[in-house]
Write an enzyme that holds these catalytic residues in place. Sequence first.
Site, short mmCIF file in Angstrom:
data_model
loop_
_atom_site.label_atom_id
_atom_site.label_comp_id
_atom_site.label_asym_id
_atom_site.label_seq_id
_atom_site.Cartn_x
_atom_site.Cartn_y
_atom_site.Cartn_z
N ARG A 91 0.61 -1.08 -0.04
CA ARG A 91 -0.05 0.10 0.00
C ARG A 91 0.91 1.37 -0.07
NH1 ARG A 91 -4.94 -0.11 0.98
NH2 ARG A 91 -5.03 -1.96 1.99
N GLU B 148 0.50 -7.69 -3.70
CA GLU B 148 -0.72 -7.04 -4.01
C GLU B 148 -0.45 -5.58 -3.96
OE1 GLU B 148 -4.29 -5.97 -1.23
OE2 GLU B 148 -3.58 -7.80 -0.91
N LYS C 106 -10.50 -13.37 2.80
CA LYS C 106 -9.48 -12.72 3.74
C LYS C 106 -10.26 -12.33 4.94
CE LYS C 106 -8.34 -7.82 3.21
NZ LYS C 106 -7.89 -6.77 2.04
N GLY D 185 -2.59 -6.53 11.12
CA GLY D 185 -1.81 -6.70 12.46
C GLY D 185 -1.15 -7.98 12.55
#
Length: 206
Positions: free
Chosen positions: A18, A41, A130, A160
């Site tokens: 990200r 990803e 997920k 986390g």
Amino acid sequence: MATLKDHLDACPLVAILRGISPDEAEAVGEALVGAGLRIIEVPLNSPDPFESIARLARRFGDRALIGAGTVMTAADIARLGGAGGRLMVTPHADPDLVREAKRHGLLALPGFFTPAEAFALIGAGADGLKLFPAEAASPAVLKALRAVLPPALPVLPVGGVSPETMAPWRAAGAMGFGIGSGLYRPGDDAAAVREKADAFISALKA
């Protein structure tokens, strides 16, 4: 085409990049693939995400499964396929997006949090699930879900997860993990990513 489980069997970690930019993507991808990861990803709320996906797919598509996260629309799915990505990941339970991904020949890993969401996504053709946000669940929750979900269906806690917390999740039935900031934060160079990836791989082997 290889299944999602095939890729997870090679390495049960999904690297979530990200915030990565296209100019960083290949060096970070090299660090991850060099460490042994086989699924990458790029969330669509990153800068120019489809260009990063295209560069990763060209460079590593024969060695790794490249995809997009935070997929929210059918148009995103079409662009993902056009960029060479093969995996769609959503943050939420949307069976229509799963069906659209399968129509485009992509693997689908949608987000869920409840049994009702899980079974709706399975019915739509999801290749895995997920569990998100994993911080709001626990290994005990996953163990209860695994008692009713198809045994061969991959379920991946996301959110986390650290090298130190993987073991209880795996004991509860996790077949893999999505790892975001534990592997990559915007500004991290390839060496830093490789160091963190090595720590996760070492924990898996332990």
